[in-house]
Design a protein around this motif. Structure first.
Motif, mmCIF file in Angstrom:
data_model
loop_
_atom_site.group_PDB
_atom_site.id
_atom_site.type_symbol
_atom_site.label_atom_id
_atom_site.label_comp_id
_atom_site.label_asym_id
_atom_site.label_seq_id
_atom_site.Cartn_x
_atom_site.Cartn_y
_atom_site.Cartn_z
ATOM 1 N N ARG A 243 0.959 -1.223 -0.054
ATOM 2 C CA ARG A 243 -0.081 -0.048 0.020
ATOM 3 C C ARG A 243 0.842 1.117 0.017
ATOM 4 O O ARG A 243 2.009 1.208 0.669
ATOM 5 N N PRO A 244 0.323 2.391 -0.711
ATOM 6 C CA PRO A 244 1.277 3.442 -0.886
ATOM 7 C C PRO A 244 1.247 4.352 0.464
ATOM 8 O O PRO A 244 1.094 5.451 0.328
ATOM 9 N N TYR A 245 1.507 3.724 1.875
ATOM 10 C CA TYR A 245 1.819 4.292 2.810
ATOM 11 C C TYR A 245 2.990 5.242 2.865
ATOM 12 O O TYR A 245 4.008 4.935 2.219
ATOM 13 N N ARG A 246 2.840 6.533 3.359
ATOM 14 C CA ARG A 246 3.657 7.354 3.487
ATOM 15 C C ARG A 246 4.711 7.522 4.925
ATOM 16 O O ARG A 246 3.824 7.619 5.681
ATOM 17 N N HIS B 211 4.118 16.957 8.960
ATOM 18 C CA HIS B 211 4.249 16.947 7.348
ATOM 19 C C HIS B 211 4.448 15.514 7.164
ATOM 20 O O HIS B 211 5.257 14.543 7.509
ATOM 21 N N VAL B 212 3.814 15.306 5.846
ATOM 22 C CA VAL B 212 3.767 13.833 5.322
ATOM 23 C C VAL B 212 4.806 14.086 4.149
ATOM 24 O O VAL B 212 4.683 14.813 3.257
ATOM 25 N N GLY B 213 5.737 13.202 4.226
ATOM 26 C CA GLY B 213 7.052 13.080 3.102
ATOM 27 C C GLY B 213 6.365 12.720 2.004
ATOM 28 O O GLY B 213 5.416 12.075 1.434
ATOM 29 N N GLU B 214 7.352 12.381 0.829
ATOM 30 C CA GLU B 214 7.102 12.048 -0.342
ATOM 31 C C GLU B 214 7.538 10.497 -0.547
ATOM 32 O O GLU B 214 7.039 9.618 -1.427
ATOM 33 N N LYS B 215 8.132 10.165 0.565
ATOM 34 C CA LYS B 215 8.651 8.488 0.513
ATOM 35 C C LYS B 215 7.448 7.731 0.796
ATOM 36 O O LYS B 215 7.019 7.904 1.951
ATOM 37 N N THR B 216 7.464 6.522 0.030
ATOM 38 C CA THR B 216 6.537 5.509 0.562
ATOM 39 C C THR B 216 7.346 4.400 1.021
ATOM 40 O O THR B 216 8.272 4.099 0.355
ATOM 41 N N VAL B 217 6.863 3.399 1.987
ATOM 42 C CA VAL B 217 7.392 2.292 2.588
ATOM 43 C C VAL B 217 7.206 1.201 1.476
ATOM 44 O O VAL B 217 7.961 0.117 1.800
ATOM 45 N N TYR C 15 11.495 21.167 20.290
ATOM 46 C CA TYR C 15 10.545 20.244 19.838
ATOM 47 C C TYR C 15 10.629 18.692 19.807
ATOM 48 O O TYR C 15 11.882 18.316 19.439
ATOM 49 N N SER C 16 9.760 18.007 19.987
ATOM 50 C CA SER C 16 9.772 16.505 19.906
ATOM 51 C C SER C 16 9.671 16.139 18.476
ATOM 52 O O SER C 16 8.595 16.708 17.900
ATOM 53 N N LEU C 17 10.547 15.281 17.910
ATOM 54 C CA LEU C 17 10.395 14.722 16.563
ATOM 55 C C LEU C 17 9.890 13.558 16.541
ATOM 56 O O LEU C 17 10.701 12.676 17.118
ATOM 57 N N ALA C 18 8.706 13.132 16.010
ATOM 58 C CA ALA C 18 8.511 11.752 15.985
ATOM 59 C C ALA C 18 8.012 11.462 14.567
ATOM 60 O O ALA C 18 7.993 12.193 13.654
ATOM 61 N N VAL C 19 8.201 10.096 14.328
ATOM 62 C CA VAL C 19 7.918 9.517 12.972
ATOM 63 C C VAL C 19 6.835 8.419 12.982
ATOM 64 O O VAL C 19 6.603 7.747 13.764
ATOM 65 N N GLY C 20 6.188 8.638 11.756
ATOM 66 C CA GLY C 20 5.033 7.428 11.571
ATOM 67 C C GLY C 20 4.769 7.174 10.292
ATOM 68 O O GLY C 20 5.455 7.836 9.451
ATOM 69 N N VAL C 21 4.076 6.291 10.166
ATOM 70 C CA VAL C 21 3.581 5.716 8.643
ATOM 71 C C VAL C 21 2.360 5.918 8.496
ATOM 72 O O VAL C 21 1.582 5.287 9.226
ATOM 73 N N VAL C 22 1.674 6.913 7.277
ATOM 74 C CA VAL C 22 0.217 7.412 7.422
ATOM 75 C C VAL C 22 -0.052 6.826 5.979
ATOM 76 O O VAL C 22 0.540 6.558 5.048
ATOM 77 N N ASP C 23 -1.456 6.826 5.950
ATOM 78 C CA ASP C 23 -2.385 6.494 4.817
ATOM 79 C C ASP C 23 -2.373 7.629 3.853
ATOM 80 O O ASP C 23 -3.389 8.077 3.883
ATOM 81 N N GLY C 24 -1.420 8.242 3.233
ATOM 82 C CA GLY C 24 -1.740 9.183 2.055
ATOM 83 C C GLY C 24 -1.093 10.515 2.573
ATOM 84 O O GLY C 24 -0.827 10.809 3.758
ATOM 85 N N ALA C 25 -1.325 11.393 1.809
ATOM 86 C CA ALA C 25 -0.682 12.853 1.891
ATOM 87 C C ALA C 25 -1.492 13.606 2.837
ATOM 88 O O ALA C 25 -1.084 14.447 3.564
ATOM 89 N N ASP C 26 -2.873 13.344 2.944
ATOM 90 C CA ASP C 26 -3.805 14.203 3.747
ATOM 91 C C ASP C 26 -3.944 13.697 5.149
ATOM 92 O O ASP C 26 -4.905 13.828 5.931
ATOM 93 N N SER C 27 -3.401 12.210 5.300
ATOM 94 C CA SER C 27 -3.528 11.706 6.671
ATOM 95 C C SER C 27 -2.721 12.041 7.839
ATOM 96 O O SER C 27 -1.596 12.434 7.515
ATOM 97 N N GLN C 28 -3.198 12.069 8.955
ATOM 98 C CA GLN C 28 -2.298 12.568 10.095
ATOM 99 C C GLN C 28 -2.356 11.623 11.246
ATOM 100 O O GLN C 28 -1.976 11.692 12.274
#
Length: 482
Positions: A373-376, A391-397, A442-455
């Motif tokens: 799936r194109p998760y980012r 911020h949702v990046g351009e890279k997909t997993v 600021y705390s910097l956290a990473v996540g994998v989301v479902d698309g550019a508009d997902s948070q």
């Protein structure tokens, strides 16, 4: 000048290294998250429950998570009257599946081996469709639809079209088997007389109709028959095999693991399908039979991982007792599907509001399959006042691939080796820092989301430190005034 120190971030011990870069005043932080061994519940992979949700599966151990509920229905059950889908049943099951924290996968069947309980609609003859009386081995008097009959074929193709029009892309639907043909929708009519498989041109019409009707929801082709397996997988489907673990249960001279699967996948040129579409395994019998026969669980599970399985279905049967069984199942489920690890994260210690934060990450897939799936990859900054910026990046997993072994060689067939982890993949991401962000740490956290508009993150990573919202706070960065 370099310095190294240890600091805690949540429950994750991280190594941070800072250094002056090219004589500039910027200092850099390097973080190495801690890998964990938990079995992860992620979308599009893992243990399937069978004809019952995880909430109702009394044989599902509490230590096994499941994100997929798998069902098989007869055509007649889903189309009880000509042109009318049984949406009441489908919507009810989808809602129950969602409530259990799962997504639904299903297959449609046309040919039943149970006398008096056909899978085709009872109205089929009334509209002029042809039904054949046949046998399955010693079971006589079985009625099956003739998919070479134009009326019967068109009725089924129209049913597939209506099913896709209603449910393709449904948010609670994980995947659909490309079934319909043969006993149980498995694309074979073994031990049948006089019924035969439909003509090749009609088989292709059925495949084409599924492909046209389900453009969003993934399709998995049943593995029997190399010609049609190649036809379907070369057009984008994955595949499903329903007899994992058969090491000689039907014959002393033939079995699925050493004969059928190597032969069919090779002839169908489908060994590398995993690179673009998922593979699903269902047990032959269930794991209890394997243990009773003395078949090696390590052999079977390594085989399934080497063929890059994403799903595993034990028919919701009880697991055999014993620590060894649990250890082997646990080891298998830790690798089944995608399993993503962040090996390293690197960024400057300070950035000014209105500028860009450069983040370099090293990822690795230690599972058996890609995430299809194109998760980012996304980043969350949380400031001193608790305000967040995402911020949702351009890279997909999708780009993070598992390791590989050469399959079906002589040495592989003797002893399938452990699947190695995938090659590390480096992502370079730019996180634009809004000019209006207040100065501070600021705390910097990473996540994998479902698309550019997902948070909201949708994937669990195999690292420590996940917070209640599914993010992984891995570091801290100072944002200075513009």
């Amino acid at each position: 000048m370099k310095s190294t120190w240890w600091i805690p971030v949540n429950v994750c011990a991280l190594t941070l290294v800072s250094s002056l870069v090219s004589g500039e005043e910027a200092r850099w932080v390097t973080v190495h998250p801690v890998e964990i061994e938990d079995i992860l519940a992620n979308p599009g992979m893992g243990w399937e429950t069978f004809h019952r949700t995880a909430a109702n599966d009394r044989n599902l151990p509490e230590w096994i998570p499941s994100t997929v509920h798998y069902l098989r229905w007869g055509w007649g059950e889903l189309e009880p009257a000509p042109g009318r889908l049984n949406v009441e049943l489908l919507d009810k099951v989808l809602a129950e599946t969602r409530s259990a924290g799962q997504k639904l996968a299903f297959r449609v069947m046309c040919c039943s081996t149970t006398r008096g309980r056909p899978y085709h609609p009872r109205w089929l003859r009334d509209v002029g469709g042809r039904v054949i009386t046949t046998r399955y081995g010693d079971i006589q008097g079985l009625e099956v639809p003739d998919l070479d009959d134009p009326v019967t074929l068109n009725a089924h193709l129209n049913f597939i079209r209506r099913l896709g029009a209603k449910y393709d892309g449904h948010p609670d639907l994980d995947h659909v088997d490309l079934g319909s043909v043969g006993w149980w929708g498995e694309w074979h009519m073994s031990n049948s007389e006089p019924a035969r498989m439909p003509l090749p041109e009609n088989q292709r019409k059925i495949i084409d109709t599924y492909l046209e009707s389900f453009r969003k929801t993934p399709l998995l082709m049943l593995i029997d028959g190399p010609e049609m397996l190649h036809y379907a997988t070369s057009r984008g489907t994955g595949w499903r095999a329903d007899c994992l673990g058969d090491m000689g249960g039907f014959s002393r001279n033939w079995c699925h693991m050493r004969n059928a699967y190597p032969d069919t996948l090779s002839k169908a040129q489908a060994i590398d399908v995993w690179e673009t579409a998922p593979v699903a395994w269902e047990t032959c019998w269930d794991i209890r039979k394997w243990v009773e026969e003395g078949w090696s669980l390590r052999y079977i599970f390594n085989y399934a991982l080497a063929l890059h399985g994403s799903y595993f279905n034990n028919k919701s049967a009880p697991l055999p007792p014993g620590d060894e069984v649990r250890e082997e199942v646990t080891r298998f489920l830790r690798r089944l599907g995608y399993r993503l690890v962040i090996r390293e994260l690197r960024h400057p210690t300070m950035v000014r509001a209105g500028e860009n934060l450069s983040v370099t990450m090293v990822w690795q897939n230690v599972g058996s399959a890609p995430c299809y799936r194109p998760y980012r990859v996304a980043f969350r900054l949380t400031g001193p006042s608790g305000k967040t910026f995402i911020h949702v990046g351009e890279k997909t997993v999708r780009e993070i691939l598992p390791g590989e072994v050469e399959v079906f060689t002589q040495s592989f067939m003797q002893n399938p080796p452990d699947l190695p982890p995938g090659k590390p993949v480096t992502f370079e991401e730019i996180v634009p820092i809004e000019r209006t962000l207040e100065p501070g740490e600021y705390s910097l956290a990473v996540g994998v989301v479902d698309g550019a508009d997902s948070q909201k993150p949708v994937v669990q990573l195999a690292i420590a430190g996940k917070d209640a919202d599914g993010w992984y706070p891995l570091s801290r960065v100072l944002i200075a005034s513009p």
